[in-house]
Motif scaffolding. Sequence first.
Motif, PDB file in Angstrom:
ATOM      1  N   PRO A  33       0.836  -1.204   0.000  1.00 22.41           N
ATOM      2  CA  PRO A  33       0.000   0.000   0.000  1.00 22.41           C
ATOM      3  C   PRO A  33       0.875   1.260   0.000  1.00 22.41           C
ATOM      4  N   THR A  34       0.467   2.251  -0.758  1.00 26.56           N
ATOM      5  CA  THR A  34       1.163   3.528  -0.781  1.00 26.56           C
ATOM      6  C   THR A  34       0.827   4.333   0.468  1.00 26.56           C
ATOM      7  N   ASN A  35       1.532   5.447   0.658  1.00 21.82           N
ATOM      8  CA  ASN A  35       1.205   6.348   1.761  1.00 21.82           C
ATOM      9  C   ASN A  35      -0.236   6.848   1.638  1.00 21.82           C
ATOM     10  N   GLU A  36      -0.669   7.107   0.400  1.00 20.82           N
ATOM     11  CA  GLU A  36      -2.041   7.568   0.185  1.00 20.82           C
ATOM     12  C   GLU A  36      -3.055   6.501   0.600  1.00 20.82           C
ATOM     13  N   ALA A  37      -2.696   5.244   0.368  1.00 19.35           N
ATOM     14  CA  ALA A  37      -3.579   4.151   0.785  1.00 19.35           C
ATOM     15  C   ALA A  37      -3.697   4.120   2.311  1.00 19.35           C
ATOM     16  N   PHE A  38      -2.566   4.308   2.993  1.00 13.64           N
ATOM     17  CA  PHE A  38      -2.605   4.345   4.461  1.00 13.64           C
ATOM     18  C   PHE A  38      -3.384   5.559   4.953  1.00 13.64           C
ATOM     19  N   ALA A  39      -3.224   6.700   4.291  1.00 11.21           N
ATOM     20  CA  ALA A  39      -3.951   7.914   4.691  1.00 11.21           C
ATOM     21  C   ALA A  39      -5.461   7.687   4.595  1.00 11.21           C
ATOM     22  N   LYS A  40      -5.859   6.963   3.545  1.00  8.52           N
ATOM     23  CA  LYS A  40      -7.279   6.643   3.366  1.00  8.52           C
ATOM     24  C   LYS A  40      -7.781   5.778   4.530  1.00  8.52           C
ATOM     25  N   LEU A  41      -6.977   4.809   4.958  1.00  8.46           N
ATOM     26  CA  LEU A  41      -7.367   3.949   6.081  1.00  8.46           C
ATOM     27  C   LEU A  41      -7.437   4.736   7.379  1.00  8.46           C
ATOM     28  N   LEU A  42      -6.462   5.609   7.597  1.00  5.58           N
ATOM     29  CA  LEU A  42      -6.439   6.406   8.831  1.00  5.58           C
ATOM     30  C   LEU A  42      -7.680   7.289   8.931  1.00  5.58           C
ATOM     31  N   THR A  43      -8.088   7.852   7.793  1.00  2.25           N
ATOM     32  CA  THR A  43      -9.296   8.681   7.770  1.00  2.25           C
ATOM     33  C   THR A  43     -10.535   7.844   8.084  1.00  2.25           C
ATOM     34  N   HIS A  68       3.709  -5.681  -5.857  1.00  8.25           N
ATOM     35  CA  HIS A  68       2.639  -5.070  -6.640  1.00  8.25           C
ATOM     36  C   HIS A  68       2.083  -3.929  -5.780  1.00  8.25           C
ATOM     37  N   VAL A  69       2.052  -2.728  -6.324  1.00  7.65           N
ATOM     38  CA  VAL A  69       1.617  -1.556  -5.564  1.00  7.65           C
ATOM     39  C   VAL A  69       0.094  -1.464  -5.606  1.00  7.65           C
ATOM     40  N   ILE A  70      -0.530  -1.254  -4.434  1.00 13.00           N
ATOM     41  CA  ILE A  70      -1.996  -1.183  -4.350  1.00 13.00           C
ATOM     42  C   ILE A  70      -2.436   0.145  -3.733  1.00 13.00           C
ATOM     43  N   ASP A  71      -3.688   0.532  -4.019  1.00 14.44           N
ATOM     44  CA  ASP A  71      -4.168   1.852  -3.596  1.00 14.44           C
ATOM     45  C   ASP A  71      -5.021   1.822  -2.329  1.00 14.44           C
ATOM     46  N   THR A  72      -5.206   0.643  -1.750  1.00 15.98           N
ATOM     47  CA  THR A  72      -6.016   0.513  -0.533  1.00 15.98           C
ATOM     48  C   THR A  72      -5.388  -0.530   0.377  1.00 15.98           C
ATOM     49  N   VAL A  73      -5.291  -0.218   1.652  1.00 14.62           N
ATOM     50  CA  VAL A  73      -4.747  -1.186   2.611  1.00 14.62           C
ATOM     51  C   VAL A  73      -5.713  -2.354   2.753  1.00 14.62           C
ATOM     52  N   LEU A  74      -5.183  -3.564   2.703  1.00 19.67           N
ATOM     53  CA  LEU A  74      -5.995  -4.763   2.886  1.00 19.67           C
ATOM     54  C   LEU A  74      -6.172  -5.006   4.382  1.00 19.67           C
ATOM     55  N   VAL A 123      -7.088  -6.763  -5.860  1.00 17.24           N
ATOM     56  CA  VAL A 123      -6.852  -7.718  -4.782  1.00 17.24           C
ATOM     57  C   VAL A 123      -7.887  -7.394  -3.717  1.00 17.24           C
ATOM     58  N   ASN A 124      -8.827  -8.290  -3.494  1.00 13.91           N
ATOM     59  CA  ASN A 124     -10.026  -7.964  -2.713  1.00 13.91           C
ATOM     60  C   ASN A 124     -10.678  -6.747  -3.383  1.00 13.91           C
ATOM     61  N   THR A 125     -10.730  -5.618  -2.676  1.00 14.49           N
ATOM     62  CA  THR A 125     -11.308  -4.411  -3.289  1.00 14.49           C
ATOM     63  C   THR A 125     -10.250  -3.363  -3.605  1.00 14.49           C
ATOM     64  N   SER A 126      -8.988  -3.730  -3.492  1.00 15.02           N
ATOM     65  CA  SER A 126      -7.890  -2.797  -3.732  1.00 15.02           C
ATOM     66  C   SER A 126      -7.347  -2.955  -5.145  1.00 15.02           C
ATOM     67  N   SER A 127      -7.173  -1.836  -5.834  1.00 14.14           N
ATOM     68  CA  SER A 127      -6.662  -1.868  -7.207  1.00 14.14           C
ATOM     69  C   SER A 127      -5.137  -1.904  -7.229  1.00 14.14           C
ATOM     70  N   VAL A 128      -4.593  -2.726  -8.122  1.00 13.45           N
ATOM     71  CA  VAL A 128      -3.152  -2.744  -8.350  1.00 13.45           C
ATOM     72  C   VAL A 128      -2.824  -1.593  -9.300  1.00 13.45           C
ATOM     73  N   VAL A 129      -2.012  -0.649  -8.835  1.00 16.51           N
ATOM     74  CA  VAL A 129      -1.701   0.530  -9.652  1.00 16.51           C
ATOM     75  C   VAL A 129      -0.347   0.408 -10.341  1.00 16.51           C
ATOM     76  N   LEU A 130       0.491  -0.502  -9.873  1.00 26.49           N
ATOM     77  CA  LEU A 130       1.781  -0.755 -10.509  1.00 26.49           C
ATOM     78  C   LEU A 130       2.182  -2.189 -10.189  1.00 26.49           C
ATOM     79  N   ALA A 131       2.482  -2.965 -11.219  1.00 32.18           N
ATOM     80  CA  ALA A 131       2.744  -4.394 -11.018  1.00 32.18           C
ATOM     81  C   ALA A 131       4.187  -4.753 -11.334  1.00 32.18           C
ATOM     82  N   ASP A 132       4.585  -5.905 -10.792  1.00 30.03           N
ATOM     83  CA  ASP A 132       5.833  -6.586 -11.181  1.00 30.03           C
ATOM     84  C   ASP A 132       7.102  -5.784 -10.910  1.00 30.03           C
ATOM     85  N   LEU A 133       7.211  -5.194  -9.717  1.00 31.40           N
ATOM     86  CA  LEU A 133       8.476  -4.589  -9.294  1.00 31.40           C
ATOM     87  C   LEU A 133       9.310  -5.717  -8.692  1.00 31.40           C
ATOM     88  N   GLU A 134      10.262  -6.212  -9.463  1.00 33.49           N
ATOM     89  CA  GLU A 134      10.978  -7.418  -9.066  1.00 33.49           C
ATOM     90  C   GLU A 134      12.192  -7.136  -8.180  1.00 33.49           C
TER      91      GLU A 134
END
Length: 343
Positions: A205-215, A290-296, A272-283
């Motif tokens: 999850p990105t920082n923005e994803a965590f900010a969304k959860l905190l809110t 895989h970067v997601i926009d919502t904390v699971l 992934v569940n209800t979270s969108s993958v915004v960037l994939a395959d960072l090896e």
Amino acid sequence: MKKTLSIILTLVMIFSIPAFGAEQDIVEIAVGSEDFTVLVAALQKAELVGALQGEGPFTVFAPTDAAFVKLLGELGITAQQLLDHPQLSEVLLYHVVSGKVMSTDLSNGMTAPTLNGESITVDLTDGVKINQSNVVTADIEATNGVIHVIDTVLVPAGFKLEVLPETVVDIALSNDDFSILVAALQKAELVGALQGEGPFTVFAPTNEAFAKLLTALDITAEDLLSQPDLAKVLLYHVVSGKVMSTDLADGMTAPTLNGETIKFDLTSGVKVNTSSVVLADLEAENGVIHVIDTVLVPANFTYRAAEEQVEIPATGVSGLNILIALSIISLLGYILVPKKQLQ
């Protein structure tokens, strides 16, 4: 004169066939030569030894150690980094053609599909070239095919040079957008685990994803980091094994290291569940992110509000001394004060 000399050298090369070749398979010939140590190591690393010891027949364009040294210099990497490259097998298979193709079977401009899927081109205008690589020794026959020695490693068009970060943690540390995730991993003491051999697949999850959860929870980042179940949340983002985006299928599920399962939805992008993958395959060498926009948030996570601390009065020696003093005074007062006489 120059063209005549070129033809003579080509004929000499064609008919210079080592006597030991026909008694050994392709791999045995390579292992028995000091010029193919890197090639042999690569075949072992890519687990292709068994395949090239099969019935075949195969035609192998075998790069010498000098050819590999030249490639490493051009790419600016070490032999170990090449051996660890995820496309190593593709590079090696680009040097193999199905069937036994002798030098006398070649014609100028002909192409041949390799086991990599891409084709190579033969150029006979000045000696024998495979793409841009010169054949320096031809027609080394083996029991299951033939080897032609080349002076340059053949690099397929699909090859991408990428020196991978060592661990998935290194990827997170190198990106400011994962600062809360990194802080959480440190707080939950999971950094060492994700720096292990793995492989791991991390949905980060990105920082923005965590900010969304905190809110949504109406808490601060500090409140989240102090949660007893923090590790459960983080491990719900990690799957054992290296799962690339191309490995996903709509509706598939995967158990996480939390113990609960996540589900993939490919009907509109990748979720992934209800979270969108915004960037994939960072090896990384030990997995993929895989970067997601919502904390699971796992079902076994329970948010606990911070409990207020109740101060308990000190019961040290000084307090005890005061209590004893007051008791003594009361006792003396009782003894010394005259009692009224009953009439």
